[in-house]
Design an enzyme around this catalytic site. Structure first.
Site, PDB file in Angstrom:
ATOM      1  N   GLU A  50       0.817  -1.217   0.000  1.00  0.00           N
ATOM      2  CA  GLU A  50       0.000   0.000   0.000  1.00  0.00           C
ATOM      3  C   GLU A  50       0.850   1.267   0.000  1.00  0.00           C
ATOM      4  O   GLU A  50       0.463   2.289  -0.557  1.00  0.00           O
ATOM      5  CB  GLU A  50      -0.958   0.011   1.194  1.00  0.00           C
ATOM      6  CG  GLU A  50      -2.106  -0.974   1.081  1.00  0.00           C
ATOM      7  CD  GLU A  50      -1.786  -2.346   1.654  1.00  0.00           C
ATOM      8  OE1 GLU A  50      -0.616  -2.601   1.999  1.00  0.00           O
ATOM      9  OE2 GLU A  50      -2.710  -3.175   1.764  1.00  0.00           O
ATOM     10  N   PHE A 112     -12.048  -6.939  13.387  1.00  0.00           N
ATOM     11  CA  PHE A 112     -10.929  -7.460  12.599  1.00  0.00           C
ATOM     12  C   PHE A 112     -10.521  -6.434  11.540  1.00  0.00           C
ATOM     13  O   PHE A 112     -11.353  -5.896  10.829  1.00  0.00           O
ATOM     14  CB  PHE A 112     -11.329  -8.781  11.922  1.00  0.00           C
ATOM     15  CG  PHE A 112     -10.240  -9.317  11.029  1.00  0.00           C
ATOM     16  CD1 PHE A 112      -9.018  -9.714  11.562  1.00  0.00           C
ATOM     17  CD2 PHE A 112     -10.426  -9.408   9.658  1.00  0.00           C
ATOM     18  CE1 PHE A 112      -8.004 -10.198  10.741  1.00  0.00           C
ATOM     19  CE2 PHE A 112      -9.416  -9.884   8.833  1.00  0.00           C
ATOM     20  CZ  PHE A 112      -8.203 -10.283   9.377  1.00  0.00           C
ATOM     21  N   GLN A 113      -9.233  -6.155  11.458  1.00  0.00           N
ATOM     22  CA  GLN A 113      -8.660  -5.172  10.522  1.00  0.00           C
ATOM     23  C   GLN A 113      -9.290  -3.787  10.680  1.00  0.00           C
ATOM     24  O   GLN A 113      -9.514  -3.094   9.707  1.00  0.00           O
ATOM     25  CB  GLN A 113      -8.766  -5.664   9.077  1.00  0.00           C
ATOM     26  CG  GLN A 113      -7.837  -6.857   8.820  1.00  0.00           C
ATOM     27  CD  GLN A 113      -7.604  -7.133   7.342  1.00  0.00           C
ATOM     28  OE1 GLN A 113      -8.456  -6.885   6.501  1.00  0.00           O
ATOM     29  NE2 GLN A 113      -6.420  -7.660   7.016  1.00  0.00           N
ATOM     30  N   LYS A 162     -17.636  -0.519   5.109  1.00  0.00           N
ATOM     31  CA  LYS A 162     -18.089  -1.572   4.192  1.00  0.00           C
ATOM     32  C   LYS A 162     -19.564  -1.434   3.830  1.00  0.00           C
ATOM     33  O   LYS A 162     -19.948  -1.603   2.673  1.00  0.00           O
ATOM     34  CB  LYS A 162     -17.832  -2.932   4.866  1.00  0.00           C
ATOM     35  CG  LYS A 162     -18.591  -4.086   4.272  1.00  0.00           C
ATOM     36  CD  LYS A 162     -17.663  -5.074   3.626  1.00  0.00           C
ATOM     37  CE  LYS A 162     -18.453  -6.237   3.069  1.00  0.00           C
ATOM     38  NZ  LYS A 162     -17.778  -6.929   2.005  1.00  0.00           N
ATOM     39  N   MET A 476      24.502   8.817   3.225  1.00  0.00           N
ATOM     40  CA  MET A 476      24.423  10.149   3.823  1.00  0.00           C
ATOM     41  C   MET A 476      24.678  10.085   5.326  1.00  0.00           C
ATOM     42  O   MET A 476      25.373  10.939   5.884  1.00  0.00           O
ATOM     43  CB  MET A 476      23.051  10.774   3.534  1.00  0.00           C
ATOM     44  CG  MET A 476      22.935  12.209   3.979  1.00  0.00           C
ATOM     45  SD  MET A 476      24.190  13.283   3.234  1.00  0.00           S
ATOM     46  CE  MET A 476      23.290  13.897   1.813  1.00  0.00           C
TER      47      MET A 476
END
Lengths: 577, 163
Positions: A50, A112-113, A162, A476
């Site tokens: 993602e 969940f999630q 949802k 760096m």
């Protein structure tokens, strides 16, 4: 006719002119992905993470000037976007990110999630929304695109439970967006513009400092006109590269921590500094109390919060950079000054500095210098490529040794400094500009932060050229350890660096390698021949090479360290009379 | 310098945390905060008291203005205005001190709003210095509980002069 929330969403995106979405599916966005399965006009590009999706949408936005769009699922899908959103927020890039959410009734239940992504992204979005009622969906999408792309642009997140995407209602597209509390100032105050014109006329040693705002506003033409008619030299911030032609004789390149000797000296000795679409970031100003000590400062920016945030400002002009520049140019033209005579001494002084200490490195015929690779990329691409970068030494060398003549050709994470940005951004840029040559100049550290996107580039046949400046170190940080921590290389030596040629091949891409300077050009030319898949070029470079000039943290920007006189800051130059 | 800032905001969920996030994200402290609906139920008014030098407060007000849900921001520092705050103090004086406490409350135009076997609850309304003075005076008599509303402010009509 009733439509599902998912159908309404995709129809709204089409109304906004969206052609490409970057995303990753998951449980609560199944309805949306199901609609995308049959969709012909909107293409979803499946990334492999993602974070990659949001960086790709960001690269797409920077390269095209359109709003970038990403869709991800709830919970981890949503939290994985945070780095990408914060990157876009710091650089004012317009994005609309859709995250799935658990059904409305379960919100707050640790389902969940589930993650409170609206809460998590509140400080790193321009605005965000949780759509609780399907009737608000189309209007929210329209408003989000408006907020993301107007004023000072930025990322906007819409959280979609949802049940909102699964439910049905009539599609109603609002005619117009009007938000009573959101009215950016587009035109500069007339009195301020008059003052600015007078200050420019009076100045003997003016400098224009151009930033990302010039590019976002599409004001490169106006900037060039102003610089040319008033014979004012121009320096650019990292975000501003390409806003003014890098090969122009009035260009002084980048200023700041790794800016050029002449740009930093010019700013420090100027009597007028015109900041256009800049926010005077600490990497640009160094020690703020010693920044541009003899200069009056004009700041032109659409965002009032940018003004006087970091440095004192004598004349603020709030407005869209393009409009303000048009007005200032008009005012300047009425003034009929003999610019050449007024500015000659100043331009001559800057030319002298340019000759004294140009950007340079010591070429070696046995070992590849990273700067040499960037120069060669400039040569083979004839300066016309879109250059994306990761963050660190690779980014600075790409900023210093490639000359950007046009806007939207330089894509780099300036504000947040996100390693792993460049490769997915290059993928987004290549999708936005299929006919352009797109490079990612990377380091061996940062390329590994989103290396999984090789699969995205391969499956979409994207000929992105990745030039890895492979020094085996997090360069760096190593440079700072060498200069300021007695060469104690704590955890910056990567030890096991994968064989990038084999990695590329394992993904079905092309891998090439150069270990000697005379192999650099043939490798690049070979890479340019490949038109249907990505290329990893592993350039094994001198690990000791450092980025110069360098302003140590907390020093004034004319206290630079140069390659030949390490650790001995130059004595401050006296102001030039 | 202490500033009283009024923010007119959309009456939506999450707005308070957008506002407070602006302060906490920059390490600025909110000294008092009061929120309530206005005559228009779609709009709420927040009154925030904060401290900082001019540069900090300029940033705060600009950042507040930048929030999409903020409709109007007023910093009262240069505006003639009326400020009020209310406190409820539950005082548990010794038997001998009861009349003394009631007298003090009367001087400060306080009202006794509740009384128990051994306690009084006094309501005091006023500006900050009045409230502070009352608290200092009453402290020795034994404060059992104490709540304050936070400040609210409104501009004086007609004389919005800049100091």
């Amino acid at each position: 006719m009733k439509m599902s929330g998912a159908e309404i969403l995709i129809k709204s995106l089409k109304k906004e002119g969206v052609r490409h979405i970057f995303g990753y599916p998951g449980g609560v966005v199944l309805n949306i992905f199901d609609v995308l399965y049959d969709e012909k006009d909107v293409e979803l590009i499946l990334t492999r993470h993602e974070q990659g999706a949001v960086h790709a949408a960001d690269g797409y936005a920077r390269a095209s000037g359109k709003v970038g769009v990403a869709i991800v699922t709830s919970g981890p899908g949503a939290t994985n976007t945070v780095t990408g959103i914060a990157t876009a927020s710091m650089d004012s890039i317009p994005l609309v990110v859709f995250s799935g959410q658990v059904p409305t009734l379960l919100i707050g239940n640790d389902a969940f999630q589930e993650a409170d992504i609206v809460g998590i992204t509140r400080p790193c979005t321009k605005h965000n929304y949780l759509v609780k009622d399907i009737k608000d969906l189309a209007g929210t999408v329209k408003e989000a695109f408006h907020v993301a792309s107007t004023g000072r642009p930025g990322p906007v997140l819409i959280d979609l439970p949802k049940d909102v995407t699964a439910g049905t209602t009539e599609f109603k597209w609002p005619g117009d967006v009007s938000i009573r509390s959101y009215n950016p100032t587009y035109h500069g105050n007339k009195w301020m513009i008059k003052q600015a014109a007078q200050m420019i006329t009076k100045a003997k040693k003016p400098v224009i400092m151009a930033g990302g705002g010039v590019i976002l506003s599409g004001a490169s033409k106006e900037l060039k006109e102003l610089a040319e008619i008033t014979k004012t030299p121009v320096t650019m911030t990292l975000m501003g590269l390409g806003s003014f032609p890098g090969t122009h004789k009035l260009s002084m390149g980048m200023l700041g921590m790794h800016g050029t000797y002449y740009a930093n000296n010019a700013v420090q000795n100027s009597d007028l500094l015109i900041g256009i679409g800049v926010r005077f970031d600490d990497r640009v100003t160094g020690k703020t109390s010693a920044f541009a000590p003899y200069a009056k400062i004009i700041q032109i920016d659409i965002d009032p919060t940018s003004i006087r945030k970091n440095v004192r400002v004598d004349l603020p002009v709030v407005g869209d950079v393009k409009n303000v520049l048009i007005d200032i140019i008009k005012a300047m033209k009425e003034q009929k000054s003999q610019w050449g005579a007024v500015r000659n001494a100043w331009i001559k002084q800057i030319d002298k500095w340019k000759k004294e200490k140009p950007l340079s490195y010591k070429f070696d015929k046995n070992i590849i210098k990273p700067e040499f690779v960037v120069e060669k990329i400039y040569e083979v691409s004839k300066g016309k490529a879109i250059i994306c970068t990761e963050v660190g030494q690779n980014q600075m060398w790409a900023a210093q040794f490639y000359k950007y003549d046009n806007p939207r050709k330089w894509l780099s994470s300036g504000g947040l400094g996100t390693m792993g940005y460049g490769f997915p951004a290059a993928i987004g840029a290549q999708i936005a500009c299929p006919d352009k040559l797109v490079f990612d100049i990377a380091g061996d550290g940062s390329i590994q932060m989103n290396i999984q996107e090789l699969a995205t580039a391969v499956i979409n046949k994207l000929p992105v050229k990745v030039a890895i400046l492979n020094n085996g170190f997090l360069g760096m940080v190593r440079q700072w350890q060498e200069l300021f921590f007695k060469e104690r290389y704590s955890h910056t030596r990567l030890g096991v660096v994968p064989d990038f040629v084999k990695v590329a091949e394992a993904y079905g891409a092309v891998g090439l390698r150069a270990v000697k300077p005379d192999e650099v050009e043939p490798v690049l030319k070979e890479a340019l021949k490949i038109k249907d898949k990505p290329v990893f070029m592993d350039f094994v470079v001198d690990w000791k090479e450092k980025v110069y000039p360098m302003v140590p943290a907390g020093a004034a920007i004319d206290e630079m360290i140069f390659e030949e006189e390490e650790k001995k800051p130059e004595k401050k130059l006296k102001a030039v009379k | 310098m202490r500033h009283t800032i009024s923010v007119l905001v959309e009456n939506k969920f999450g707005v308070l945390s957008r506002i407070s996030g602006l302060f906490s994200g920059r390490g600025f402290n909110i000294e008092s905060l009061s929120v309530g609906e206005t005559i228009d139920p779609a709009v709420s008014l927040m009154t925030i008291v904060t401290s900082g030098d001019d540069r900090i407060v300029e940033q705060i007000t600009k950042q507040l203005n930048k929030l999409i849900d903020a409709i109007k921001v007023i910093d009262f520092i240069n505006i003639d205005h009326v400020e009020r705050e209310m406190i409820l103090v539950k005082i548990a004086p010794k038997k001998n001190d009861k009349t003394e406490v009631l007298k003090l409350a009367e001087i400060f135009r306080g009202r006794i709003v509740d009384s128990g076997a051994s306690t009084f609850t006094v309501q005091i309304t006023g500006n900050e210095s009045k409230i502070q003075a009352f608290i200092e005076l009453i402290k020795p008599y034994g404060i059992k509980e104490f709540v304050r509303t936070g400040k609210v402010a409104i501009a004086r009509e007609g004389i919005k002069k800049t100091k």
